[in-house]
Design a protein around this motif. Structure first.
Motif: not given
Lengths: 190, 107
Positions: A19-21, A24-32, A57-67
């Motif tokens: 879920s976190a991955a 992260l991927l959607v937030t970074l725009g790597a995948f739709a 977006s920055n917060w989401t990326v940070g939290i996703s990586i931590a999770v």
């Protein structure tokens, strides 16, 4: 922890990791969201992450990586083989069955004996069951004013006698590793 | 109750638990890392596992002992008491009686 609990934690870690991955991927725009979501329901959950403002977006990326890191650690811990030996020691086996005790209980005996020995401030021990008997390794912190050779010899004898009396098994080896406590630390701890 | 096989494992477990708990410095415990007990309809007796295989009883008794006990002596006493109880119940021969000392502490 029993097998069921371990499987449950492994499964939960995997779900959280995936879920976190995905977030992260959607937030970074790597995948739709449509590329990752297995169903419309999941797609609806992921879509908001594709349209976040930069701060969120920055917060989401940070939290996703931590999770992701936390769930990987948890997964690793659960999957890592544990080879500390059986938790129980057989102290007697005969035609009537087995008498066993927990390894922790033997450690408790050793630590209690150590705590009752004059000059010992702290003790940690480990017990191994070998073919020639029980081998006990004890790390103690001594009072700076204690006579280390005398204390360790007394401790060896006390541990050997006590474990042999309580457990009824031969103690083949008692190794004591000493360190002297800093002068400021005169607290007696078990 | 003339034949041993008629005594339910739950009844045996209850009786053994009571008798073992009466030993000085001994507490029957459900287990330290997992739950051990005998299950029956709507009831469970913690600390004593009774099972029957080919009309032979096997017991597994989990206890916490006072530090004053020598554990082999304690095991001998637990087995003696368990055997006595089973004989009194007429529950048949015990093929095996395991004793597990879960912890040492003042009881």
């Amino acid at each position: 922890m029993n097998l069921f609990n371990r499987l449950l934690i492994i499964l939960a870690s995997l779900i959280i990791l995936v879920s976190a991955a995905m977030v992260l991927l959607v937030t970074l725009g790597a995948f739709a969201p449509a590329d990752l979501a297995p169903s419309a329901w999941f797609q609806d959950r992921l879509t908001p992450y594709a349209h976040l403002d930069s701060t969120t977006s920055n917060w989401t990326v940070g939290i996703s990586i931590a999770v992701i890191v936390a769930s990987l650690l948890l997964l690793g811990l659960e999957l890592w083989p544990r080879s500390s030996g059986p938790r129980r020691l057989v102290i007697k086996q005969d035609g009537l069955g087995q008498v066993t005790m927990t390894r922790d209980s033997i450690r408790d005996i050793v630590n209690w004996e150590a705590s009752q020995t004059e000059g010992v401030m702290e003790a940690q021990s480990r017990v191994a069951d070998e073919s020639d008997g029980l081998r006990i390794f004890c790390r103690v912190t001594l009072d700076p004013e204690a006579d280390a050779p005398e204390v360790t010899q007394t401790l060896q004898e006390r541990i050997k006698n006590s474990v042999e009396h309580h457990v009824g098994r031969h103690v083949s080896h008692v190794a004591i590793d000493t360190q002297v406590a800093p002068l400021a630390n005169h607290r007696r701890v078990r | 109750m003339t034949k041993g096989v008629s005594v339910e494992p739950l009844a045996i477990a209850k009786a053994v638990r009571l008798a073992v708990a009466a030993i000085d410095g001994v507490v029957v415990t459900r287990g330290r890392f997992a739950f051990f007990g005998t299950y029956g309809p709507g009831e469970v007796v913690p600390g004593v596992v009774v099972s029957r295989e080919r009309n032979q009883l096997t017991l597994d008794v989990h206890v916490i002992a006072a530090p004053s006990w020598s554990l082999p002596e304690l095991a001998k006493e637990v087995r003696r008491v368990a055997r006595q109880v089973v004989e009194q119940l007429g529950a048949g021969p015990i093929s095996r009686c395991d004793v597990t000392i879960e912890d040492l502490q003042e009881t």
